[in-house]
Motif scaffolding. Structure first.
Motif, PDB file in Angstrom:
ATOM      1  N   VAL A  50       0.835  -1.210   0.000  1.00 29.36           N
ATOM      2  CA  VAL A  50       0.000   0.000   0.000  1.00 29.36           C
ATOM      3  C   VAL A  50       0.865   1.252   0.000  1.00 29.36           C
ATOM      4  O   VAL A  50       0.666   2.184  -0.790  1.00 29.36           O
ATOM      5  N   PHE A  51       1.867   1.305   0.883  1.00 29.62           N
ATOM      6  CA  PHE A  51       2.722   2.489   0.967  1.00 29.62           C
ATOM      7  C   PHE A  51       3.521   2.692  -0.315  1.00 29.62           C
ATOM      8  O   PHE A  51       3.755   3.829  -0.732  1.00 29.62           O
ATOM      9  N   GLU A  52       3.937   1.622  -0.961  1.00 27.12           N
ATOM     10  CA  GLU A  52       4.668   1.759  -2.219  1.00 27.12           C
ATOM     11  C   GLU A  52       3.771   2.312  -3.323  1.00 27.12           C
ATOM     12  O   GLU A  52       4.220   3.091  -4.166  1.00 27.12           O
ATOM     13  N   LYS A  53       2.495   1.928  -3.324  1.00 29.01           N
ATOM     14  CA  LYS A  53       1.550   2.486  -4.291  1.00 29.01           C
ATOM     15  C   LYS A  53       1.410   3.991  -4.104  1.00 29.01           C
ATOM     16  O   LYS A  53       1.386   4.762  -5.066  1.00 29.01           O
ATOM     17  N   VAL A  54       1.319   4.425  -2.862  1.00 26.42           N
ATOM     18  CA  VAL A  54       1.207   5.859  -2.588  1.00 26.42           C
ATOM     19  C   VAL A  54       2.479   6.575  -3.023  1.00 26.42           C
ATOM     20  O   VAL A  54       2.438   7.652  -3.616  1.00 26.42           O
ATOM     21  N   LEU A  55       3.640   5.972  -2.733  1.00 23.92           N
ATOM     22  CA  LEU A  55       4.921   6.598  -3.078  1.00 23.92           C
ATOM     23  C   LEU A  55       5.046   6.804  -4.575  1.00 23.92           C
ATOM     24  O   LEU A  55       5.488   7.860  -5.037  1.00 23.92           O
ATOM     25  N   ARG A  65       5.113  20.286   0.272  1.00 25.96           N
ATOM     26  CA  ARG A  65       4.235  19.356   0.975  1.00 25.96           C
ATOM     27  C   ARG A  65       4.431  17.923   0.469  1.00 25.96           C
ATOM     28  O   ARG A  65       4.451  16.985   1.238  1.00 25.96           O
ATOM     29  N   GLU A  66       4.573  17.761  -0.873  1.00 24.60           N
ATOM     30  CA  GLU A  66       4.799  16.433  -1.407  1.00 24.60           C
ATOM     31  C   GLU A  66       6.133  15.875  -0.900  1.00 24.60           C
ATOM     32  O   GLU A  66       6.264  14.676  -0.668  1.00 24.60           O
ATOM     33  N   ARG A  67       7.116  16.775  -0.719  1.00 21.17           N
ATOM     34  CA  ARG A  67       8.421  16.325  -0.226  1.00 21.17           C
ATOM     35  C   ARG A  67       8.286  15.728   1.174  1.00 21.17           C
ATOM     36  O   ARG A  67       8.905  14.718   1.493  1.00 21.17           O
ATOM     37  N   TYR A  68       7.471  16.361   2.013  1.00 21.75           N
ATOM     38  CA  TYR A  68       7.223  15.804   3.344  1.00 21.75           C
ATOM     39  C   TYR A  68       6.654  14.389   3.231  1.00 21.75           C
ATOM     40  O   TYR A  68       7.094  13.466   3.915  1.00 21.75           O
ATOM     41  N   ILE A  69       5.661  14.239   2.369  1.00 25.59           N
ATOM     42  CA  ILE A  69       4.990  12.952   2.236  1.00 25.59           C
ATOM     43  C   ILE A  69       5.957  11.903   1.699  1.00 25.59           C
ATOM     44  O   ILE A  69       6.016  10.771   2.194  1.00 25.59           O
ATOM     45  N   LYS A  70       6.734  12.273   0.679  1.00 27.79           N
ATOM     46  CA  LYS A  70       7.686  11.323   0.106  1.00 27.79           C
ATOM     47  C   LYS A  70       8.694  10.847   1.153  1.00 27.79           C
ATOM     48  O   LYS A  70       9.000   9.657   1.245  1.00 27.79           O
ATOM     49  N   GLU A  71       9.229  11.797   1.929  1.00 26.74           N
ATOM     50  CA  GLU A  71      10.218  11.431   2.941  1.00 26.74           C
ATOM     51  C   GLU A  71       9.628  10.472   3.959  1.00 26.74           C
ATOM     52  O   GLU A  71      10.264   9.498   4.373  1.00 26.74           O
ATOM     53  N   LYS A  72       8.395  10.731   4.395  1.00 32.42           N
ATOM     54  CA  LYS A  72       7.782   9.858   5.395  1.00 32.42           C
ATOM     55  C   LYS A  72       7.424   8.512   4.787  1.00 32.42           C
ATOM     56  O   LYS A  72       7.529   7.470   5.448  1.00 32.42           O
ATOM     57  N   LEU A  73       7.018   8.494   3.526  1.00 33.24           N
ATOM     58  CA  LEU A  73       6.733   7.232   2.856  1.00 33.24           C
ATOM     59  C   LEU A  73       7.995   6.378   2.741  1.00 33.24           C
ATOM     60  O   LEU A  73       7.970   5.167   2.997  1.00 33.24           O
TER      61      LEU A  73
END
Length: 338
Positions: A50-55, A65-73
């Protein structure tokens, strides 16, 4: 002892109680510990997918904001690799204060991100790291029962953190959109694009969302009695009450003449009903002053919740909330129906 299959029992605790009665506490703990070990690996493989699909989707975007999400993913996926391999040596940063996300968000305290929203993100981020650290500690001790508990809570909060960060992004996008000139709320023509983003967020994070339609009771009577200027004044004041009683991450649209539509990302039915019931009471208690008149109004609210799986459209959910609103009107108005 006959080999027990995962999923035969409602909870691990139920399984432990049964085995303790049949084989004694020591043997029961041994079996449940081994089953917990299997569950950790099995669920981590599913969560990693699931997390890889989001990434993959986030890699196509490019903003802060996307950078935050990518780093946490990326952090979460590395953590899940350790989980799948049952590696007690962490390949991720466990000190939340040393994490990129924490350091960068701390610098934003005096910038655009609202303080209340920032606190929620930082607290969830801290919780993710605390549970991850406890997971590795339990793994070293081969205490898979505790490790399974800490793993579940780490992933649960990771989903919540991705959802919060995505909500910030969607919220910032919405602030750039043209607002309804009377109420200052979001314009209806932007409803479907934002709704589709909320559905997408629900599908990838596997967290629920809620949609509600709010309608002023007997609004025609206000217009007929006091005139349309007073009616507009009432609408503006009700819009203010709605904004005040909803969260920064929620979306409020002027949906019709006296109707408002609210999207609540990452919010299940119980939480949504509590929020909307608080809003209903706030409207009921407020005396609105318009053109020398003091007016009390009430609202009826219909709400629906779901975890999006790709089989419905925004219109389906809007129709659901509209049907619940109809039931609220039919049952006597001034209530929340779900």
């Amino acid at each position: 002892m006959e080999k027990l299959r995962i999923g035969n029992y409602e909870t691990l605790y139920d399984l432990w109680k049964r085995l303790r009665e049949e084989y004694g506490e020591e043997e029961a703990l041994k079996v449940v510990n081994n089953i917990s070990k299997e569950l950790i690996v099995k669920e981590a493989k599913k969560d990693k997918y699931v997390f890889e699909k989001v990434l993959i989707k986030e890699l196509l975007k490019d903003s802060r904001r996307e950078r935050y999400i990518k780093e946490k993913l990326l952090w979460t996926i590395r953590f899940l690799r350790d989980v799948i391999n049952l590696s007690a040596e962490p390949s991720v940063e466990l000190n939340y204060r040393n994490c990129f996300l924490w350091r960068d968000l701390m610098r934003l305290r005096k910038q655009r991100l609202k303080e209340r929203f920032l606190r929620e993100i930082l607290e969830t981020h801290k919780t993710v790291h605390v549970f991850a650290k406890k997971f590795y500690e339990s793994l070293k001790e081969e205490n898979y029962i505790s490790a399974y508990f800490y793993y579940q809570n780490c992933v649960k909060n990771s989903y919540a953190l991705i959802s919060l960060l995505s909500a910030v992004r969607l919220k910032e996008v919405s602030e750039e959109l043209k607002k309804d000139p009377l109420t200052g709320l979001l314009n209806r023509r932007f409803l479907i694009p934002i709704f589709e983003d909320v559905l997408e967020l629900s599908m990838y994070t596997e967290l629920p969302f809620s949609v509600a339609i709010i309608d002023l009771d007997d609004f025609k009577k206000i217009n007929d009695t006091y005139g349309h200027l007073v009616g507009d004044c009432v609408l503006k004041n009700v819009a203010k009450i709605i904004r005040k009683n909803l969260r920064k991450s929620d979306y409020i649209f002027r949906y019709g003449g006296e109707e408002f539509l609210v999207l609540l990302p990452s919010t299940g039915l119980e939480d949504a009903v509590n929020i909307l019931e608080k809003l209903r009471r706030a409207v009921e208690r407020t005396e609105i002053e318009c053109e020398g008149h003091k007016i009390n109004v009430t609202v009826s609210i219909g709400v629906c919740s779901d975890i999006y799986t790709g089989d419905k459209s925004p219109e389906d959910y809007i129709n659901c909330a509209d049907q619940k609103l109809y039931e609220a009107k039919k049952e006597g108005k001034n209530r929340v129906i779900f």
